[in-house]
Design an enzyme around this catalytic site. Sequence first.
Site, PDB file in Angstrom:
ATOM      1  CB  ALA A 196      -8.512  10.509   9.610  1.00 29.27           C
ATOM      2  CB  SER A 251      -0.957  -0.045   1.197  1.00 35.49           C
ATOM      3  OG  SER A 251      -1.854   1.016   1.188  1.00 35.49           O
TER       4      SER A 251
END
Length: 537
Positions: free
Chosen positions: A376, A67
Amino acid sequence: MASKIASRIVEAAKAHSKTVEKYIGYGTAGFRTKADLLDHVMFRVGIVSALRSKMVKASIGVMITASHNPEEDNGVKLVDPHGEMLEPAWEVLATEIANLPDEKLSERIVSLIETSKIDLSTRSSVIVGRDTRQSSPALCQAVIDGIKAVEEDSEIANFGIVSTPILHYLVVCTNGGGTYGEPTVDGYVSKLVNAFRTLIGDDNKRGKYEPSLIIDGANGVGAVISEKLLKGLENTLNVNLINLGPPGILNYDCGADYVKVQQREPLNVTSNCGTRCASLDGDADRLIYLYFDDAGKFHMLDGDKIALLLAEHFNDLLKKSQLNLKLGMVQTAYANGSSTNYATKVLNVPVTCTPTGVKFLHHAAQEFDIGVYFEANGHGTTVFSDNAIKTIQDAASTGSNAAAKELAGFLNVINSTVGDAISDLLAVEAILHSKGWHIQDWDEMYQDLPNRLFKVSVADRNLVTTTDAERRVVTPEGLQERIDNIASKFKDGRSFVRPSGTEDVVRVYAEADTQENADKLGKEVAAAVGELCSGNN
């Protein structure tokens, strides 16, 4: 038959011997560490994936990616039949098997087959994908070797370079008989393109909305998929695609994590760019927006802002369509306090808080008819219950309920199987278009409290344990009291710490009334963590 598998594993494992002593655990995003430590782990993940497939009698996904991590890292995670994260009990099994000495591997696999009553006559089916890292092809082959060690003629669908969300999509489509979509990369692209064009209609400009934006591909797979997508969106979105590669500089000074943590623009974006920018991360499951105002000031719209935009719009469409569906939001402790207040006090939308990790958020979102969840960091999506899908589609089919029709359009734009940066980007653009909003209108929905993230290196991250959805520290003793005392010195001060799921660091979050105070608060808490955990900041 189990004995034959054991023999094949012993032979195949010779090419993937465990030569490192480091314990590698299955964290919130699977196994993840330096790429040169992962060969034996990948081989064993292949074994686990084939056995898991046989047990559940369905296709299992294996995604090779780290990622937002640097290029030198890599990792792997397994995807269960409905596109969800691997069942927790099997995460424990996978961790145990990944760390066994070579001489105990085949014995443990035979034991797993027997205790789990796995039907070896069922053919295993595994869908494999990888990101653009230079280490990924070899690690992918190790996975395949592990699958074949269980069953030489396993059904292996190797899709090569794909985003993590596409891998989840492929698993869902394959197991669902194509009801969710065509199980190919082109099927994914076509579904999103057609759904977005339907939502936008013939007029791609509305109010202050301009269909021009910059997409930061983080030099990763997001850039590859975005190029495919944009060919189908010509004359609908005007996109300047940046940070396309080459391999080797994945996430370097760009991408969603860089923008979120550094709170600044990515490489190749300047204050005079004149339009909004959307940053993806290395495997295209995170999304962060940013822009510069007329005075050249940087503004970031993170996962909280995206979640509130979706929740506000869906809330409005539910009211207009008069559909009796329960809408809710799911956040983590990292959510800005202002976003939670806006959801609960302005929108009157209930908010659930869970530990960090989308597997926790996704599960909690399923408690609602329409569950919007985002971390977030920009990782999230919207989950629609079967009841919501039927209710929306029935109302949309009448022809007179425009709000229901718009909701129905989002059912296809949004990839509900997992957080998907490209799908989320199209959903955001569709909402901005529907409202006729400039990005600044979106930004001004509510004002974020200034915040900052820090990392503290420690010898053992397991020294820190937490409770209350990671908002309170249990150990080491005295740390939570220190955090409370420090936070009390700052107006609107809030801080929490949690151990990383992938590396020996403790993450520190701080927010306060000003950026200066948020920074001071975070640094003081980081110092306390370093002192009590024998770390160094």
